[in-house]
Structure formats: structure tokens, C-alpha cells
Design a protein around this motif. Structure first.
Motif, PDB file in Angstrom:
ATOM      1  N   HIS A  46       0.845  -1.203   0.000  1.00 52.22           N
ATOM      2  CA  HIS A  46       0.000   0.000   0.000  1.00 52.22           C
ATOM      3  C   HIS A  46       0.878   1.251   0.000  1.00 52.22           C
ATOM      4  N   GLU A  47       1.890   1.249   0.829  1.00 51.90           N
ATOM      5  CA  GLU A  47       2.761   2.410   0.974  1.00 51.90           C
ATOM      6  C   GLU A  47       3.641   2.614  -0.265  1.00 51.90           C
ATOM      7  N   GLY A  86       0.716   2.027  -3.719  1.00 50.67           N
ATOM      8  CA  GLY A  86      -0.587   2.670  -3.690  1.00 50.67           C
ATOM      9  C   GLY A  86      -1.769   1.738  -3.864  1.00 50.67           C
ATOM     10  N   VAL A  87      -1.616   0.446  -3.591  1.00 52.62           N
ATOM     11  CA  VAL A  87      -2.784  -0.440  -3.661  1.00 52.62           C
ATOM     12  C   VAL A  87      -3.748  -0.061  -2.545  1.00 52.62           C
ATOM     13  N   ARG A  88      -5.010  -0.339  -2.725  1.00 50.65           N
ATOM     14  CA  ARG A  88      -6.031   0.144  -1.782  1.00 50.65           C
ATOM     15  C   ARG A  88      -5.877  -0.400  -0.375  1.00 50.65           C
ATOM     16  N   GLU A  89      -5.706  -1.695  -0.281  1.00 45.34           N
ATOM     17  CA  GLU A  89      -5.599  -2.293   1.050  1.00 45.34           C
ATOM     18  C   GLU A  89      -4.131  -2.380   1.458  1.00 45.34           C
ATOM     19  N   GLU A  90      -3.910  -2.322   2.753  1.00 41.13           N
ATOM     20  CA  GLU A  90      -2.547  -2.469   3.245  1.00 41.13           C
ATOM     21  C   GLU A  90      -2.209  -3.947   3.242  1.00 41.13           C
ATOM     22  N   GLU A  91      -1.225  -4.295   2.466  1.00 38.72           N
ATOM     23  CA  GLU A  91      -0.841  -5.691   2.342  1.00 38.72           C
ATOM     24  C   GLU A  91       0.679  -5.794   2.434  1.00 38.72           C
ATOM     25  N   ARG A 130       3.101  -5.525  -9.550  1.00 45.66           N
ATOM     26  CA  ARG A 130       2.791  -4.213  -8.937  1.00 45.66           C
ATOM     27  C   ARG A 130       3.817  -3.159  -9.343  1.00 45.66           C
ATOM     28  N   TRP A 137       2.944   0.176 -11.331  1.00 45.46           N
ATOM     29  CA  TRP A 137       3.314   1.440 -10.699  1.00 45.46           C
ATOM     30  C   TRP A 137       4.127   2.325 -11.637  1.00 45.46           C
ATOM     31  N   SER A 173       2.198   7.808  -9.630  1.00 41.51           N
ATOM     32  CA  SER A 173       1.594   8.800  -8.744  1.00 41.51           C
ATOM     33  C   SER A 173       2.680   9.511  -7.944  1.00 41.51           C
ATOM     34  N   ARG A 224       2.023  12.272  -5.570  1.00 35.05           N
ATOM     35  CA  ARG A 224       1.451  11.970  -4.260  1.00 35.05           C
ATOM     36  C   ARG A 224       2.584  11.758  -3.268  1.00 35.05           C
TER      37      ARG A 224
END
Length: 182
Positions: free
Chosen positions: A85-86, A89-94, A125, A129, A171, A174
Motif C-alpha cells: 500500500h505504501e 498505492g494499492v487500496r488495502e494495506e498488504e 505491482r 506502478w 503517482s 502523491r
């Protein structure tokens, strides 16, 4: 003469907002044992790598990596958990387990993150990204790594990786939690 990297301002997520400043060249302590995978001192080097990694997580809890450990299958392979996630930027923290491969001439050459045979999710990922562009560490890191003369380690590499993957990402505008101001 080499110019130092700029200070990076980091913010810790807690009740009282606390800013830290990190200088890539000096804040992460150097490893005193200069030994590669073929050296007799390799086991001591591995212990120092893990000890430094654990102490750095205590200093910087926002560091998006956890649980550095030596693989059971090879002395030249570490495993680390990364917060997808960090970093991506995936939605859930995994938390994903990813390999860190150590070259024969380590610590004079930096390690590589991800094994294409086993870390398929990580590479998917990373590819997403960076908009399907290949990602490699910039040449300036080679000069920075050589300056340590064998005293840089996996923790140094992972911090540099987390900074440059943030810059290279789709991103990159961000600001992630662990990097507020470059």
C-alpha cells in the motif's frame, strides 16, 4: 567531488506530529564487517545486517519494510516484507514477502530486489506502478554505494529503493508517508 543528497524530511504517524530529517549518506549507520557471501565472516555480516535493519525500523517506524531475514534456501538470498500500500498505492494495506538477492561481489555491488521466479506479485505491482516501464536504480546510486567501500548494507539499499520507486511511480506527485519533501 561528490555532492551530498539533500536532506529528506519525514513525518511519523502518531498523535504528536514529529518531523525527522534523514541524510542518506550519514544517518543510517555503516556496517563495520566488510564481508561478502564467499567470506569466512559472512555469518557475522548477516547478523549485523539484520541488527541494523531492526534498529532502523525502531528509529523510523514509517519505513515500508519489515522482517528482514536470511532465506533457508540460500546464503545469498534474504527475504523482507514490504508494505505494498505504501510503496505501490494499492487500496488495502498488504505486506508482501520479497526476495533480496545478494551478488557474489557484495558488499561492493548493491543487491537486487525481487526474484523473477518467485516474486511475481511484486513485479506485477512494480510494472503497474511504473506504467510498464522498466525500473532500475539510477547511476548516481552506484557512485554513492562505492563511497561506502563495502560498509553499506541492505537497509541502505532499501531506503534508496523506496525513494527512487516513489519518484519513478505513476503517482509520484502523491507524497507518501515516509517521504514528505525531497
Amino acid at each position: 567531488m561528490l555532492r551530498k543528497f539533500p536532506l529528506i524530511k519525514m513525518s511519523q504517524k502518531n498523535e504528536v506530529r514529529k518531523n525527522n530529517f534523514w541524510n542518506i549518506l550519514s544517518d543510517i549507520p555503516e556496517i563495520n564487517i566488510v564481508a561478502g557471501p564467499l567470506s569466512r565472516s559472512w555469518r557475522e555480516r548477516v547478523q549485523e545486517e539484520i541488527k541494523l535493519f531492526q534498529s532502523w525500523i525502531n528509529i523510523d517506524p514509517a519505513f515500508p519494510f519489515r522482517e528482514l531475514r536470511l532465506s533457508n534456501t540460500s546464503d545469498r538470498r534474504f527475504l523482507v516484507s514490504l508494505n505494498s500500500h505504501e510503496l505501490f498505492g494499492v487500496r488495502e494495506e498488504e505486506w508482501l514477502d520479497v526476495s533480496i538477492l545478494i551478488p557474489i561481489n557484495y558488499p561492493f555491488s548493491w543487491p537486487s530486489i525481487g526474484d523473477p521466479r518467485t516474486d511475481i506479485i511484486f513485479f506485477n505491482r512494480l510494472k503497474k506502478w511504473t506504467n510498464n516501464h522498466p525500473f532500475c536504480m539510477p547511476p548516481i546510486i552506484r557512485t554513492w554505494w562505492r563511497k561506502f567501500r563495502g560498509k553499506a548494507g541492505i537497509t541502505h539499499f532499501l531506503y534508496a529503493f523506496s525513494i527512487f520507486i516513489t519518484i519513478a511511480g505513476r503517482s509520484s506527485y502523491r507524497k507518501l508517508k515516509f517521504i514528505l519533501d525531497l
